[in-house]
Design a protein around this motif. Structure first.
Motif, mmCIF file in Angstrom:
data_model
loop_
_atom_site.group_PDB
_atom_site.id
_atom_site.type_symbol
_atom_site.label_atom_id
_atom_site.label_comp_id
_atom_site.label_asym_id
_atom_site.label_seq_id
_atom_site.Cartn_x
_atom_site.Cartn_y
_atom_site.Cartn_z
ATOM 1 N N PRO A 84 0.804 -1.214 0.000
ATOM 2 C CA PRO A 84 0.000 0.000 0.000
ATOM 3 C C PRO A 84 0.845 1.274 0.000
ATOM 4 N N GLY A 85 2.126 1.177 0.337
ATOM 5 C CA GLY A 85 3.006 2.325 0.253
ATOM 6 C C GLY A 85 3.165 3.081 1.551
ATOM 7 N N ALA A 86 4.178 3.911 1.537
ATOM 8 C CA ALA A 86 4.523 4.706 2.712
ATOM 9 C C ALA A 86 3.560 5.868 2.922
ATOM 10 N N ALA A 87 2.757 6.184 1.929
ATOM 11 C CA ALA A 87 1.827 7.313 2.051
ATOM 12 C C ALA A 87 0.855 7.118 3.209
ATOM 13 N N LEU A 88 0.380 5.897 3.403
ATOM 14 C CA LEU A 88 -0.540 5.642 4.516
ATOM 15 C C LEU A 88 0.150 5.842 5.858
ATOM 16 N N LEU A 89 1.428 5.460 5.950
ATOM 17 C CA LEU A 89 2.173 5.693 7.186
ATOM 18 C C LEU A 89 2.326 7.183 7.449
ATOM 19 N N LEU A 90 2.558 7.948 6.396
ATOM 20 C CA LEU A 90 2.679 9.399 6.566
ATOM 21 C C LEU A 90 1.356 10.017 7.013
ATOM 22 N N VAL A 91 0.264 9.531 6.454
ATOM 23 C CA VAL A 91 -1.062 10.020 6.878
ATOM 24 C C VAL A 91 -1.268 9.716 8.361
ATOM 25 N N ALA A 92 -0.966 8.484 8.765
ATOM 26 C CA ALA A 92 -1.117 8.099 10.173
ATOM 27 C C ALA A 92 -0.199 8.924 11.068
ATOM 28 N N LEU A 93 1.026 9.172 10.618
ATOM 29 C CA LEU A 93 1.969 9.972 11.396
ATOM 30 C C LEU A 93 1.464 11.399 11.569
ATOM 31 N N ILE A 94 0.949 11.976 10.522
ATOM 32 C CA ILE A 94 0.415 13.348 10.601
ATOM 33 C C ILE A 94 -0.780 13.404 11.548
ATOM 34 N N ILE A 95 -1.672 12.436 11.449
ATOM 35 C CA ILE A 95 -2.820 12.372 12.364
ATOM 36 C C ILE A 95 -2.329 12.326 13.809
ATOM 37 N N ASP A 96 -1.366 11.457 14.072
ATOM 38 C CA ASP A 96 -0.855 11.314 15.436
ATOM 39 C C ASP A 96 -0.161 12.579 15.924
ATOM 40 N N LEU A 97 0.606 13.210 15.063
ATOM 41 C CA LEU A 97 1.300 14.441 15.467
ATOM 42 C C LEU A 97 0.317 15.576 15.761
ATOM 43 N N VAL A 98 -0.728 15.668 14.956
ATOM 44 C CA VAL A 98 -1.723 16.731 15.139
ATOM 45 C C VAL A 98 -2.557 16.506 16.398
ATOM 46 N N LYS A 99 -2.940 15.275 16.667
ATOM 47 C CA LYS A 99 -3.853 14.984 17.777
ATOM 48 C C LYS A 99 -3.153 14.643 19.092
ATOM 49 N N LYS A 100 -1.832 14.500 19.069
ATOM 50 C CA LYS A 100 -1.100 14.095 20.272
ATOM 51 C C LYS A 100 -1.342 15.039 21.447
ATOM 52 N N SER A 101 -1.359 16.333 21.190
ATOM 53 C CA SER A 101 -1.550 17.298 22.284
ATOM 54 C C SER A 101 -2.934 17.162 22.918
ATOM 55 N N ASP A 102 -3.920 16.713 22.170
ATOM 56 C CA ASP A 102 -5.267 16.513 22.725
ATOM 57 C C ASP A 102 -5.293 15.383 23.748
ATOM 58 N N ALA A 103 -4.342 14.464 23.644
ATOM 59 C CA ALA A 103 -4.329 13.300 24.524
ATOM 60 C C ALA A 103 -3.478 13.492 25.775
ATOM 61 N N GLU A 104 -2.809 14.626 25.895
ATOM 62 C CA GLU A 104 -1.946 14.854 27.058
ATOM 63 C C GLU A 104 -2.731 14.681 28.349
ATOM 64 N N GLY A 105 -2.122 13.953 29.279
ATOM 65 C CA GLY A 105 -2.756 13.721 30.566
ATOM 66 C C GLY A 105 -3.722 12.547 30.595
ATOM 67 N N THR A 106 -3.827 11.814 29.487
ATOM 68 C CA THR A 106 -4.715 10.650 29.441
ATOM 69 C C THR A 106 -3.880 9.392 29.184
ATOM 70 N N TRP A 107 -4.485 8.244 29.389
ATOM 71 C CA TRP A 107 -3.792 6.989 29.104
ATOM 72 C C TRP A 107 -3.493 6.846 27.622
ATOM 73 N N GLN A 108 -4.243 7.562 26.796
ATOM 74 C CA GLN A 108 -4.076 7.450 25.357
ATOM 75 C C GLN A 108 -2.841 8.189 24.842
ATOM 76 N N ALA A 109 -2.273 9.071 25.643
ATOM 77 C CA ALA A 109 -1.068 9.794 25.233
ATOM 78 C C ALA A 109 0.068 8.818 24.927
ATOM 79 N N SER A 110 0.143 7.745 25.698
ATOM 80 C CA SER A 110 1.202 6.759 25.465
ATOM 81 C C SER A 110 1.056 6.104 24.090
ATOM 82 N N HIS A 111 -0.172 5.948 23.630
ATOM 83 C CA HIS A 111 -0.406 5.333 22.322
ATOM 84 C C HIS A 111 0.047 6.256 21.197
ATOM 85 N N PHE A 112 -0.194 7.549 21.346
ATOM 86 C CA PHE A 112 0.260 8.493 20.323
ATOM 87 C C PHE A 112 1.780 8.466 20.234
ATOM 88 N N SER A 113 2.447 8.496 21.376
ATOM 89 C CA SER A 113 3.920 8.437 21.389
ATOM 90 C C SER A 113 4.410 7.114 20.812
#
Length: 128
Positions: free
Chosen positions: A42-71
């Motif tokens: 499927p290519g690296a493009a999907l990984l880049l999309v997932a990486l961008i999603i995680d980078l953008v939403k990571k700050s929303d997860a600060e202080g929750t158990w889900q922050a570890s998943h973003f990292s």
């Protein structure tokens, strides 16, 4: 009368973050399976999309158990990318060593994604 008001914001935030996490994990999974299964790239493009999603939403997860998943997902993509790039010259020198290296990296990527998905399913933080 104020006792009847229920604050649903934390639950909506948690559900939203979990939905984003599942989308990201599924994108990672598609790429990892595609890398392991012959003929399905499927290519690296999907990984880049997932990486961008995680980078953008990571700050929303600060202080929750889900922050570890973003990292976890961010580190996984960065390490996988570095490992693929470092081992890419093996493809030009000899086919077989390049294939073995990339299979091992892809299996490691698949392991990390499945491990994260299992923890997410249990609503637990992922331990590094």
């Amino acid at each position: 009368m104020n006792r009847d008001i229920i604050d649903v914001e934390p639950n909506q935030r948690a559900d939203s973050l979990k939905a984003v996490g599942w989308v990201s994990y599924l994108l990672h999974l598609v790429v990892a399976l595609g890398a392991v299964l012959p003929g399905a790239q499927p290519g690296a493009a999907l990984l880049l999309v997932a990486l961008i999603i995680d980078l953008v939403k990571k700050s929303d997860a600060e202080g929750t158990w889900q922050a570890s998943h973003f990292s976890w997902r961010i580190r996984t993509v960065i390490w996988a990318g570095v490992l693929y790039i470092v081992t890419a010259p093996l493809w030009f020198l000899f086919f077989f060593p390049g294939w073995i290296a990339w299979c091992l990296i892809s299996l490691w990527l698949l392991y990390r994604i499945v491990r994260g998905m299992v923890a997410m399913n249990k609503s637990e933080a992922i331990q590094a």
